[in-house]
Motif scaffolding. Structure first.
Motif, PDB file in Angstrom:
ATOM      1  N   UNK A 190       0.812  -1.213   0.000  1.00  0.00           N
ATOM      2  CA  UNK A 190       0.000   0.000   0.000  1.00  0.00           C
ATOM      3  C   UNK A 190       0.853   1.274   0.000  1.00  0.00           C
ATOM      4  N   UNK A 191       2.184   1.103  -0.006  1.00  0.00           N
ATOM      5  CA  UNK A 191       3.075   2.262  -0.006  1.00  0.00           C
ATOM      6  C   UNK A 191       3.545   2.683   1.372  1.00  0.00           C
ATOM      7  N   UNK A 192       3.007   2.056   2.414  1.00  0.00           N
ATOM      8  CA  UNK A 192       3.465   2.395   3.758  1.00  0.00           C
ATOM      9  C   UNK A 192       4.858   1.804   3.981  1.00  0.00           C
ATOM     10  N   UNK A 193       5.645   2.480   4.773  1.00  0.00           N
ATOM     11  CA  UNK A 193       7.014   2.041   5.035  1.00  0.00           C
ATOM     12  C   UNK A 193       7.107   1.520   6.463  1.00  0.00           C
ATOM     13  N   UNK A 194       7.674   0.324   6.594  1.00  0.00           N
ATOM     14  CA  UNK A 194       7.932  -0.260   7.909  1.00  0.00           C
ATOM     15  C   UNK A 194       9.440  -0.235   8.144  1.00  0.00           C
ATOM     16  N   UNK A 195       9.829   0.172   9.330  1.00  0.00           N
ATOM     17  CA  UNK A 195      11.238   0.210   9.704  1.00  0.00           C
ATOM     18  C   UNK A 195      11.581  -1.091  10.420  1.00  0.00           C
ATOM     19  N   UNK A 196      12.562  -1.825   9.897  1.00  0.00           N
ATOM     20  CA  UNK A 196      12.967  -3.114  10.449  1.00  0.00           C
ATOM     21  C   UNK A 196      14.390  -3.042  10.968  1.00  0.00           C
ATOM     22  N   UNK A 197      14.684  -3.908  11.915  1.00  0.00           N
ATOM     23  CA  UNK A 197      16.035  -4.047  12.434  1.00  0.00           C
ATOM     24  C   UNK A 197      16.416  -5.512  12.443  1.00  0.00           C
ATOM     25  N   UNK A 198      17.643  -5.806  12.035  1.00  0.00           N
ATOM     26  CA  UNK A 198      18.138  -7.171  12.026  1.00  0.00           C
ATOM     27  C   UNK A 198      19.405  -7.303  12.839  1.00  0.00           C
ATOM     28  N   UNK A 199      19.426  -8.301  13.726  1.00  0.00           N
ATOM     29  CA  UNK A 199      20.598  -8.557  14.556  1.00  0.00           C
ATOM     30  C   UNK A 199      21.511  -9.546  13.847  1.00  0.00           C
ATOM     31  N   UNK A 200      22.774  -9.180  13.742  1.00  0.00           N
ATOM     32  CA  UNK A 200      23.795 -10.005  13.091  1.00  0.00           C
ATOM     33  C   UNK A 200      24.752 -10.592  14.125  1.00  0.00           C
ATOM     34  N   UNK A 201      25.809 -11.217  13.626  1.00  0.00           N
ATOM     35  CA  UNK A 201      26.888 -11.694  14.483  1.00  0.00           C
ATOM     36  C   UNK A 201      27.660 -10.503  15.043  1.00  0.00           C
ATOM     37  N   UNK A 202      28.629 -10.817  15.873  1.00  0.00           N
ATOM     38  CA  UNK A 202      29.494  -9.776  16.419  1.00  0.00           C
ATOM     39  C   UNK A 202      30.416  -9.249  15.330  1.00  0.00           C
ATOM     40  N   UNK A 203      30.932  -8.024  15.491  1.00  0.00           N
ATOM     41  CA  UNK A 203      31.893  -7.511  14.516  1.00  0.00           C
ATOM     42  C   UNK A 203      33.101  -8.426  14.334  1.00  0.00           C
ATOM     43  N   UNK A 204      33.532  -9.110  15.380  1.00  0.00           N
ATOM     44  CA  UNK A 204      34.664 -10.032  15.259  1.00  0.00           C
ATOM     45  C   UNK A 204      34.375 -11.169  14.300  1.00  0.00           C
ATOM     46  N   UNK A 205      33.198 -11.758  14.417  1.00  0.00           N
ATOM     47  CA  UNK A 205      32.804 -12.852  13.527  1.00  0.00           C
ATOM     48  C   UNK A 205      32.622 -12.328  12.110  1.00  0.00           C
ATOM     49  N   UNK A 206      31.986 -11.177  11.963  1.00  0.00           N
ATOM     50  CA  UNK A 206      31.769 -10.606  10.638  1.00  0.00           C
ATOM     51  C   UNK A 206      33.088 -10.198   9.978  1.00  0.00           C
ATOM     52  N   UNK A 207      34.066  -9.755  10.763  1.00  0.00           N
ATOM     53  CA  UNK A 207      35.381  -9.401  10.213  1.00  0.00           C
ATOM     54  C   UNK A 207      36.028 -10.612   9.552  1.00  0.00           C
TER      55      UNK A 207
END
Length: 135
Positions: A64-81
């Motif tokens: 319908x054009x409405x915007x939903x704000x979502x948040x996603x939790x990832x791994x720690x910066x160490x794991x992502x590095x």
């Protein structure tokens, strides 16, 4: 002798008090529904490269054009590095396709990133599958 015993007791108390934070890690299964997965395409609003877990915030436009704000939790910066990421891997304005295990709380627009699906950034895979090894 009494002074040495008092110092040893104080050191032990400091070590015990300081180490309690090590054992205070939270579990994600209580917060997110691991049995459900939802995939969203949206525009990145913010990427937080911070401990204990990096976060992606993105906007999803509904039918319908409405915007939903979502948040996603990832791994720690160490794991992502170790996967080649850094604090500039994702930027505001990037287009993202991401699969989440949504919050167990109805109506809350946050989730745990489902690592059994790749994350696509501007159409390119930036994090492949690898289970939900959130540390």
């Amino acid at each position: 002798m009494k002074g040495k015993l008092l110092i040893c007791a104080a050191v032990v108390l400091v070590i015990i008090a300081g180490s309690s934070a090590m054992f205070a890690h939270h579990g994600t299964n209580i917060s997110y529904d691991e049995k459900k997965s939802v995939t969203y395409e949206g525009t990145v609003a913010e990427f937080r490269w911070a401990n204990p877990h990096a976060q992606i915030y993105f906007d999803v436009k509904g039918a319908t054009g409405t915007v939903a704000n979502w948040g996603g939790e990832l791994n720690s910066p160490g794991v992502l590095s170790k996967a080649g990421w850094n604090k500039r891997t994702i930027k505001a304005g990037d287009m993202i396709t991401i699969t989440l295990h949504p919050s167990r709380v109805e109506g809350v627009t946050v989730g745990l990133v489902d690592r059994s699906h790749p994350i696509l950034l501007n159409g390119k895979e930036i994090l492949g599958t690898g289970g939900n090894n959130v540390d």
